[in-house]
Design a protein around this motif. Structure first.
Motif, mmCIF file in Angstrom:
data_model
loop_
_atom_site.group_PDB
_atom_site.id
_atom_site.type_symbol
_atom_site.label_atom_id
_atom_site.label_comp_id
_atom_site.label_asym_id
_atom_site.label_seq_id
_atom_site.Cartn_x
_atom_site.Cartn_y
_atom_site.Cartn_z
ATOM 1 N N GLY A 1 38.816 -77.611 2.539
ATOM 2 C CA GLY A 1 37.828 -78.660 2.712
ATOM 3 C C GLY A 1 36.949 -78.931 1.515
ATOM 4 N N PHE A 2 37.380 -78.571 0.334
ATOM 5 C CA PHE A 2 36.539 -78.725 -0.840
ATOM 6 C C PHE A 2 36.750 -80.073 -1.507
ATOM 7 N N GLY A 3 37.875 -80.721 -1.266
ATOM 8 C CA GLY A 3 38.155 -82.019 -1.892
ATOM 9 C C GLY A 3 38.767 -81.855 -3.266
ATOM 10 N N THR A 4 37.998 -81.283 -4.172
ATOM 11 C CA THR A 4 38.518 -80.953 -5.499
ATOM 12 C C THR A 4 38.483 -79.443 -5.640
ATOM 13 N N SER A 5 39.044 -78.945 -6.701
ATOM 14 C CA SER A 5 39.012 -77.497 -6.892
ATOM 15 C C SER A 5 37.588 -77.054 -7.225
ATOM 16 N N PRO A 6 37.233 -75.836 -6.872
ATOM 17 C CA PRO A 6 35.908 -75.325 -7.244
ATOM 18 C C PRO A 6 35.711 -75.349 -8.762
ATOM 19 N N GLU A 7 36.786 -75.120 -9.513
ATOM 20 C CA GLU A 7 36.694 -75.152 -10.971
ATOM 21 C C GLU A 7 36.345 -76.556 -11.464
ATOM 22 N N SER A 8 36.904 -77.564 -10.814
ATOM 23 C CA SER A 8 36.604 -78.943 -11.184
ATOM 24 C C SER A 8 35.139 -79.275 -10.904
#
Length: 174
Positions: A50-57
């Motif tokens: 459920g983050f949509g994009t990666s946490p790194e992004s």
């Protein structure tokens, strides 16, 4: 790279059979998990749902805005010593405009006036140079890992003290 694994306790044995190993491997595979290769074994990285994009992004986006903030501070300090008039113009612009979105800040600064455009171009140069040449990426990783480890240790220690009535080897509850 670090990997985390989970094992179902009913499948634990000193010498698991081939069938147990195959079944266990299928239990923990997810089509959305990222994989990493190691010279010794194959492992899965954690999937963040459920983050949509990666946490790194997302972290990169925050760093992008942070680099803009740092560049503005550097340019302001430089201007303060050799061009007080431009420093005051930048300060006035800062009073009216938020630095929370670095690109919007620079775009608005560029459109303010030709003198402001030069300031914006300098900020863009400085943020790029700082990101590529001066920011200590290895130090960031080391500090972030240490902060997480220290915080986890403190929280677990505090919990044990709060729930066990023992601190520094001495009973503190009646």
């Amino acid at each position: 790279m670090e990997c985390s694994t989970a094992i179902v306790s009913s499948q634990l044995s000193l010498f698991p059979s081939t069938l147990q190993r195959e079944n266990r491997n299928h239990l923990f595979k997810s089509s959305k998990q990222r994989t990493c290769q190691s010279t010794r074994f194959h492992c899965h990285k954690m999937y963040v749902p459920g983050f949509g994009t990666s946490p790194e992004s997302t972290a990169a986006q925050h760093l992008h805005h942070f680099f803009n903030f740092i560049a503005v501070k550097i340019v302001a300090a430089q201007l303060q010593s050799y061009n007080p008039e431009a420093y005051e113009e930048l300060r006035e612009f800062l009073d009216k405009n938020s630095l929370s979105d670095g690109d919007k800040f620079c775009a608005d600064l560029m459109r303010e006036s030709p003198r402001h455009k030069d300031l914006a171009m300098r900020i863009l140069e400085v943020r790029s140079a700082y990101c590529k040449d001066d920011f200590e990426w290895d130090n960031l990783k080391r500090l972030a890992s240490k902060m997480v480890d220290d915080s986890n240790k403190k929280l677990m220690t505090d919990y044990i003290v709060d729930t066990s009535c023992i601190a520094d080897g001495k009973q503190i509850c009646n």
